[in-house]
Design a protein around this motif. Structure first.
Motif, PDB file in Angstrom:
ATOM      1  N   GLU A   1       0.830  -1.209   0.000  1.00  0.00           N
ATOM      2  CA  GLU A   1       0.000   0.000   0.000  1.00  0.00           C
ATOM      3  C   GLU A   1       0.864   1.259   0.000  1.00  0.00           C
ATOM      4  O   GLU A   1       0.536   2.257  -0.649  1.00  0.00           O
ATOM      5  N   ASN A   2       1.979   1.215   0.728  1.00  0.00           N
ATOM      6  CA  ASN A   2       2.889   2.360   0.723  1.00  0.00           C
ATOM      7  C   ASN A   2       3.373   2.653  -0.693  1.00  0.00           C
ATOM      8  O   ASN A   2       3.397   3.806  -1.125  1.00  0.00           O
TER       9      ASN A   2
ATOM     10  N   ALA B   1      -6.261   8.318   0.266  1.00  0.00           N
ATOM     11  CA  ALA B   1      -5.615   9.589   0.603  1.00  0.00           C
ATOM     12  C   ALA B   1      -5.927   9.974   2.048  1.00  0.00           C
ATOM     13  O   ALA B   1      -5.054  10.436   2.782  1.00  0.00           O
ATOM     14  N   TRP B   2      -7.187   9.737   2.467  1.00  0.00           N
ATOM     15  CA  TRP B   2      -7.539  10.029   3.865  1.00  0.00           C
ATOM     16  C   TRP B   2      -6.673   9.215   4.806  1.00  0.00           C
ATOM     17  O   TRP B   2      -6.159   9.713   5.804  1.00  0.00           O
TER      18      TRP B   2
ATOM     19  N   GLU C   1     -14.548   4.536   0.710  1.00  0.00           N
ATOM     20  CA  GLU C   1     -13.475   4.086   1.593  1.00  0.00           C
ATOM     21  C   GLU C   1     -12.353   3.416   0.806  1.00  0.00           C
ATOM     22  O   GLU C   1     -11.185   3.557   1.128  1.00  0.00           O
ATOM     23  N   ASN C   2     -12.734   2.676  -0.224  1.00  0.00           N
ATOM     24  CA  ASN C   2     -11.725   1.939  -0.982  1.00  0.00           C
ATOM     25  C   ASN C   2     -11.266   2.680  -2.217  1.00  0.00           C
ATOM     26  O   ASN C   2     -10.563   2.119  -3.052  1.00  0.00           O
TER      27      ASN C   2
ATOM     28  N   LEU D   1     -23.706   2.456   1.061  1.00  0.00           N
ATOM     29  CA  LEU D   1     -23.148   1.959  -0.197  1.00  0.00           C
ATOM     30  C   LEU D   1     -22.176   2.980  -0.774  1.00  0.00           C
ATOM     31  O   LEU D   1     -21.071   2.635  -1.218  1.00  0.00           O
ATOM     32  N   ALA D   2     -22.590   4.262  -0.738  1.00  0.00           N
ATOM     33  CA  ALA D   2     -21.716   5.299  -1.280  1.00  0.00           C
ATOM     34  C   ALA D   2     -20.404   5.351  -0.503  1.00  0.00           C
ATOM     35  O   ALA D   2     -19.319   5.422  -1.089  1.00  0.00           O
ATOM     36  N   PHE D   3     -20.500   5.285   0.825  1.00  0.00           N
ATOM     37  CA  PHE D   3     -19.288   5.435   1.638  1.00  0.00           C
ATOM     38  C   PHE D   3     -18.373   4.234   1.538  1.00  0.00           C
ATOM     39  O   PHE D   3     -17.168   4.355   1.673  1.00  0.00           O
ATOM     40  N   ARG D   4     -18.969   3.061   1.342  1.00  0.00           N
ATOM     41  CA  ARG D   4     -18.119   1.881   1.192  1.00  0.00           C
ATOM     42  C   ARG D   4     -17.242   2.016  -0.044  1.00  0.00           C
ATOM     43  O   ARG D   4     -16.065   1.677  -0.029  1.00  0.00           O
ATOM     44  N   ARG D   5     -17.846   2.520  -1.110  1.00  0.00           N
ATOM     45  CA  ARG D   5     -17.056   2.737  -2.321  1.00  0.00           C
ATOM     46  C   ARG D   5     -15.982   3.781  -2.062  1.00  0.00           C
ATOM     47  O   ARG D   5     -14.844   3.652  -2.485  1.00  0.00           O
TER      48      ARG D   5
END
Lengths: 239, 747
Positions: A98-99, B601-602, B594-595, B588-592
């Motif tokens: 991932e890095n 970046a978060w 997250e990945n 559903l929106a947030f699961r997408r």
């Protein structure tokens, strides 16, 4: 030889304190240039200014014919300036894989060929590909930090103290790899305290002292210079 | 190694014993009357200390002393397979026999009250009398000791015996409860017996895990995962079987006043009233048949790992759910037409039975679905397990809770089943708690999780966006003193995009100047922002109608779309399902997310902002995005809130609520969607639950105790995110010791 990066008389302040008092130097395409100096001389500040994390109050930085001072790092990276920050700074809870992917963040998806190339340069990373980066040793983390920067396909690689806190044998390995990266055409601006290793590798070097450049020359010249030997190599010079 | 100063172990333990006894005396005093009388200042002490009761407290002190003294000897056993389920099962049974209700209509209907009533009833069955008198405690003690012995000594026969006894205990509990209910003709909706049965089922799991575990499964989690993942989907089918049996055999399907009709009673009740043939057939034989067939097919699919059978079971489950719904709709509509117990329309006077049957069919179908789709993932999981021998860190994944193939999805399916089919059976009070506490705060926690959990920004003014969403809705529907232009006047559901957009803009407006701040400073600024919004709402009389809130009611939502006409009114259930739709969309929106690139970046910014900058992330922009997305989720919740309650005022948006939402996210596990939801659900449910259980003054204390216990025993939260778990356990704790490196390489 064309000039890739030219820093012209930059001055950088932390509040009222002047960290750089008019520093100028040049890096030619394909070179390894070392910035030497003691703690607090302004090496890291110089490099952070080049990578866009700090903004000079005076002077300008020209890269590939464009003026780049004041441009934020996420835009500079698209010009091919990749920065390996001081103290390695890998993402400890992300895996090695991932890095490396994060290093290619500026692209839609990581370049598989570059990825493969990085793993060839650092076979140790391939062994630990699924391990959280925080579990790696210092040397492996430094390799990962360099590998991560390479994933951004640098034209100019900024290396900040890659030898920090590492055993001499590892330092030698890391510098060998940097030489290899340079021979593939990547220009390297190296900040170091380990003068002997850095100058052995560098084409040219600049010596910084309290925010000013006091000495310049080719790697071999500086390595032979009495003042450098006295100050950075800790050798007693009979005079 | 420098040894610490050696102390005489005997004086050490003597000191410990004395302090434990003293502590127990203090507790005895605290328990007793706290004040002396004017004439006798010793009154409190004599009342508390010079009574036989003090012996109980002293005994507790001795127990505490023993536990502390022998704790180091106990610790190695705690990671053994089955310890977790055994302890949680034991606690569940204990809670069922102390806190839960066992017969509505008998006093306060708690276990103790029911037990007293049973012992005063001469004619009741001896087994029932025994159960409520002593058998329940003896069974629990015997089973617990047997299972514990089996775990400690590794005696497998004993484990099987404990499992068998648990089954017997569960049956006895059920029979005893049933006989009380039938004997006293109670209208009973108590849950105690079901919780007790679940507790015993968990103990059975513990015993089975113990019996089946081998040396390679020395760690409890691994063994539990193995057992759960033995046949993906099978646990759900078994659970469906249990629920279905209860539904068809004993649960109430139709409950007008003074009448509890099981499925067959319901058929009798509607005989000759012109009930639709499908419903009649369902009540006579179709329901049972569907249940038997889907269960068999589902179990076979899971056991044989057969894809086709799995899909058949899934389809059968889905069809059966629909048929069940049609049946209960039919007979409740007929009851409405016949005005049974002043019913006016369909869906009234229904018992839990029909919904339980729906839940059972859903679980069986879900089990079939998992069996059908888990085929590939089993192989993947095995490959991963093999991989983990090569890369030591892989073990971290395999020892994680619910990492068995299909286990995570089984958990999700179970949650869906509960969310869909539990609320209709709940009382009106719980339905309103579900909607206006649990549901809304779950939505808010999901939104704040983006800001706090993913981007790592501490936002203490989150509720302000919720307020902005609510007031925007009130403005757009014309409930505020300033009216929108007529072309903008709209119904609440249409206000959603506007409210969300305005909250997004508000998030950007707050974020842009403040996100250059870090940590504590950001927290203070957002806290200030939250208060500013509330104070503006209080004081801008001409715009917001001040502290009185909107002057006319915010209308309830309506949908008029072609042939579809849905009007929301006062029925909380309708809001629950609307909220469920919102939550699912957001999830559903947030699961997408997250990945996605942004999610990564978060994660990078949270881990190391400088490094994130160095890899080319525009940290400012990405943080701002987190802020805006969180704010807009909160706006959605605001729209829902405004149109559900109709009237609200600035007091709904106090600082306390902001802090509570942060607490929910932290409690559940920062950065984990299921965690944030579970945290919000649990911590909003707990105060309402405690209302019946403890004196009002003690409520906050109990909640505090739960939060404290959580932070000590699961510092990562209820369901921690993968990365956070590593962070808190340390890298070594994950079992990821880097392999030895030859000394010559020295890395």
């Amino acid at each position: 030889m064309t000039v890739l990066l030219s820093v012209e008389d930059i001055e950088v302040r932390y509040g009222a304190i002047k960290a750089l008092k008019g520093v100028s130097f040049e890096v030619n395409e394909g070179e390894v240039v070392a910035l030497l100096g003691a703690n607090g001389a302004g090496k890291t500040t110089t490099q952070k200014t080049v990578s866009g994390m700090m903004r000079p109050s005076l002077g300008q930085i020209v890269y590939d014919g464009y003026r780049i001072d004041g441009i934020p790092p996420h835009e500079l990276i698209t010009l091919g300036i990749c920065h390996v920050p001081e103290g390695r700074r890998v993402f400890p809870r992300m895996t090695v894989n991932e890095n490396l992917e994060m290093g290619a963040f500026r692209f839609k998806r990581p370049d598989a060929a570059v990825f493969e190339h990085v793993l060839e340069l650092f076979p140790r990373l391939r062994e630990r590909i699924k391990q959280p980066a925080g579990t790696l040793s210092g040397g492996e983390q430094q390799m990962l930090a360099i590998g991560r920067a390479l994933m951004g396909k640098p034209r100019l690689l900024l290396l900040d103290e890659p030898s920090m806190g590492l055993a001499p044998l590892i330092v030698k390995q890391i510098f060998d790899i940097v030489r290899g990266i340079n021979s593939e055409g990547v220009t390297v601006l190296l900040v170091e305290q380990n003068a002997s290793q850095a100058l052995a590798l560098a084409d040219r070097g600049y010596v910084l002292e309290t925010g000013e450049i006091v000495l310049t020359g080719t790697g071999a010249e500086l390595l032979a210079d009495d003042r450098v030997r006295a100050a950075y190599l800790g050798e007693e010079i009979a005079s | 190694m420098s040894a610490p100063k050696r102390t005489n172990p005997r004086t050490e333990s003597l000191k410990r014993l004395v302090s434990c006894l003293l502590a127990s005396l203090v507790v005895a005093l605290m328990w007793g009357p706290q004040e002396g009388s004017f004439g006798n200042f010793w009154f409190g002490i004599t009342q508390s200390i010079f009574k036989p009761r003090v012996l109980v407290f002293l005994a507790l002190g001795v127990v505490l002393f023993l536990v502390i003294s022998f704790w180091p000897k106990v610790v190695p056993y705690l990671t053994r397979p089955g310890v977790g389920p055994l302890v949680s099962g034991g606690v569940t049974v204990l809670a069922a026999q102390t806190l839960m209700h066992w017969g509505d209509g008998i006093g306060d209907s708690k276990f103790g009250t029911v037990a007293t009533a049973v012992s005063n009833t001469p004619g009741i069955a001896p087994l029932t009398k025994a159960f409520f008198g002593w058998l329940c405690w003896v069974m629990l003690a015997v089973i617990f000791v047997l299972a514990a012995l089996a775990i400690v000594r590794g005696i497998k026969v004993l484990a099987w015996v404990a499992a068998g006894l648990s089954l017997v205990a569960a049956v006895i509990a059920y029979v005893a409860h049933h006989s009380v209910v039938t004997y006293a003709h109670l209208l009973d909706h108590s849950l105690g017996v079901y919780v007790e049965i679940i507790g015993y089922l968990v103990i059975i799991t513990a015993a089975v895990v113990t019996a089946l575990s081998s040396a390679e499964m020395a760690e409890g989690r691994v063994a539990v995962n193995r057992v759960l993942g033995w046949r993906p989907g099978l646990p759900l089918v078994v659970l469906g079987l249990v629920v279905g049996l209860l539904a068809f055999a004993s649960a109430t399907w139709f409950s007008p006043q003074n009448f509890n009709a099981t499925m067959s009673d319901t058929h009798e009740r509607f005989r000759g009233t012109g009930l639709a043939p499908l419903a009649v057939q369902y009540l006579i034989w179709l329901g049972w048949t569907l249940f038997a067939v889907t269960t068999l097919v589902g179990a076979a699919a899971a056991y044989l790992r057969n894809r086709v059978l799995g899909w058949v079971a899934a389809a059968g489950g889905a069809i059966s759910v629909v048929l069940t719904l049609i049946t209960i709709y039919d007979f409740s509509k007929l009851a409405g037409q016949l005005h049974v117990d002043s019913a006016t329309g369909p869906w009234q006077n229904l018992g839990a039975g029909g919904w339980m049957a729906c839940g059972a069919f859903f679980l069986i179908g879900a089990g079939g679905f998992i069996a059908a789709t888990a085929h590939g993932s089993v192989r993947e999981a095995l490959a991963r397990a093999a991989d983990s021998d090569v890369v030591a860190s892989g073990r971290a994944a395999s020892t994680q809770f619910l990492s068995a193939p299909g286990a995570m999805r089984s958990g999700i399916m179970l949650a869906i089943a509960v969310a869909l089919f539990y609320p209709p059976t709940a009382t009106g009070f719980w339905q309103s708690v579900l909607v206006s506490e649990i549901g809304i705060y779950v939505l808010l926690a999901i939104g704040l999780n983006v800001v706090v959990g993913w981007a790592g920004l501490l936002d203490l003014g989150f509720i302000a966006f919720y307020a902005i969403g609510s007031y925007t809705t009130a403005y757009l529907v014309g409930s505020l003193p300033i009216k929108p232009p007529s072309w903008l006047h709209m119904s609440p559901l249409l206000a959603i995009p506007f409210a969300v957009a305005i909250c997004l803009l508000a998030g950007l407006a707050l974020g842009a100047p403040t996100l250059r701040l870090r940590g504590d400073y950001l927290a203070i600024v957002t806290l200030g922002f939250g208060e500013i919004i509330r104070i503006v709402a209080v004081n801008a009389d001409g715009v917001t109608n001040g502290s009185r809130g909107p002057d006319t009611q915010v209308p309830h939502p309506v949908i008029h779309l072609g042939p579809i006409h849905i009007t929301w009114g006062l029925n909380q259930l309708q809001y629950w399902y609307l909220l469920l739709v919102f939550v699912v969309i957001v999830l559903l929106a947030f699961r997408r997310l997250e990945n996605s690139r942004i999610g990564r970046a978060w994660a990078a910014i949270r881990e190391d902002e400088v490094a994130a900058q160095a890899t080319g992330i525009n940290t400012f922009q990405i943080k701002l995005l987190a802020f805006a997305i969180g704010a807009s989720t909160s706006g959605l919740a605001g729209v829902f809130f405004a149109s559900q309650v109709g009237f609200f005022n600035p007091d709904n948006f106090v600082l306390n609520n902001s802090i509570l939402v942060v607490a929910y996210v932290v409690f559940g596990g920062m950065g984990s969607l299921p965690g944030a939801m579970a945290g919000a659900a649990l911590l909003t449910w707990l105060p309402e639950f405690l209302k019946d259980q403890v004196p009002a003054a003690d409520r906050q204390m109990w909640i505090g105790a739960v939060v404290l216990a959580m932070m000590i025993f699961r510092p990562g939260g209820l369901l921690p995110a993968r990365r956070r778990a590593i962070e808190l356990r340390g890298f070594d704790g994950a079992g990821s010791q880097p392999r030895a490196v030859p000394a010559s390489e020295g890395m």
